[in-house]
Design a protein around this motif. Structure first.
Motif: not given
Length: 305
Positions: A61-74
């Protein structure tokens, strides 16, 4: 603390932002807006599948080439927080901004696996521990920022934090519960967020790492939807007077992106302006005491050694 941070070269584009509580509410709204401005994101979430879905949505959805990492935590588990901090440090050579946004309110008295009251553990100890575990990386990435979601609800904690009842057993007793004990407990955690912010700013003076907190206002989100019918009905009424998540996220985004040289380290903000919190929330001695108690509750010295 009245130190003025002047950094005219600050630009959110290319910065790496770690944000908790970004799969819904103001956290999600802020994540979308920060990515739209060119920031790279590390989303810390409990629900991995939902986080990946949101990550893909943000990237497309963004015009930039961005990184979106996922980190899992409780965030209720200190072991999980320690693990996710290790994962972030291994993955991210820079952490420019840490946004401590995850929060919850529990109507019933619950203890975490660490033996700590759940609202306190999630709202205060989790950001305290995560921040300290990432602190060296934040210093290495300086100038950098720590932003914590507080609330005007802290004003309800007129007597401060009961250090003699840290597990809130009295607040959750039948009589106190009827008088709003769980809500008062939530208010105490939001007070703790402000006290944490001012003490963090004091300790980090001169390091290039700034600490801020803010009140998003009354926001229409899914907050407090898992505490029974009465809680859901109350929130439904409150939504009639609430602002949108996007509006609630504005100050968070502004603190992350602003190059304005009037941003003050260690202060509390509402609607992109400094706001004076309660008298107790300005007490540096209480802030120092809270820090020491939090170190003990998270076994911080053991973790860092």
């Amino acid at each position: 603390m009245e130190k003025i941070i002047s950094n005219p070269k600050w630009d959110i584009r290319g910065k790496y932002v770690v944000i908790t509580g970004a799969t819904s509410g103001i956290g999600l709204a802020a994540a979308k807006e920060l990515a739209a401005r060119g920031a790279n994101l590390g989303i810390v979430a409990r629900n991995e599948a939902k986080a990946h879905e949101i990550a893909n949505e943000i990237k497309t959805s963004t015009n930039y080439s961005v990184t979106v990492d996922v980190f899992v935590a409780n965030m209720a588990s200190q072991q999980s927080i320690r693990k996710v901090a290790t994962d972030i440090l291994a993955k991210c050579p820079r952490v420019d901004i840490l946004v401590n946004n995850a929060g919850a309110l529990f109507e019933t008295h619950q203890l975490t696996d660490d033996g700590l009251e759940m609202t306190w553990a999630v709202n205060h100890l989790a950001p305290f521990l995560l921040t300290n575990l990432l602190l060296n990386r934040l210093k290495e990435s300086a100038p950098s920022r720590v932003i914590t979601t507080a609330s005007h609800g802290h004003e309800m904690a007129k007597n401060g934090i009961d250090f003699e009842d840290l597990n809130a057993e009295r607040l959750y007793s039948p009589l106190r519960k009827l008088m709003g004990g769980p809500t008062l407990r939530y208010s105490q955690t939001k007070l703790a967020n402000i006290l944490f912010t001012i003490e963090l700013a004091r300790q980090l003076d001169g390091t290039g790492v700034s600490s801020y907190c803010f009140d998003p206002g009354l926001v229409s989100t899914n907050f407090n939807q898992n505490n029974g019918t009465l809680a859901r009905m109350t929130m439904a009424v409150m939504k009639l007077f609430s602002r949108s998540p996007e509006k609630g996220a504005e100050t968070m985004v502004w603190l992350a992106d602003s190059t304005d040289n009037t941003i003050h380290n260690g202060l509390y903000y509402t609607d992109k302006k400094v706001k004076t919190p309660s008298v107790i929330a300005q007490d540096w001695e209480i802030a120092k005491r809270l820090w020491k108690v939090s170190e003990a509750q998270t076994r911080l010295s053991e973790v860092l050694n």
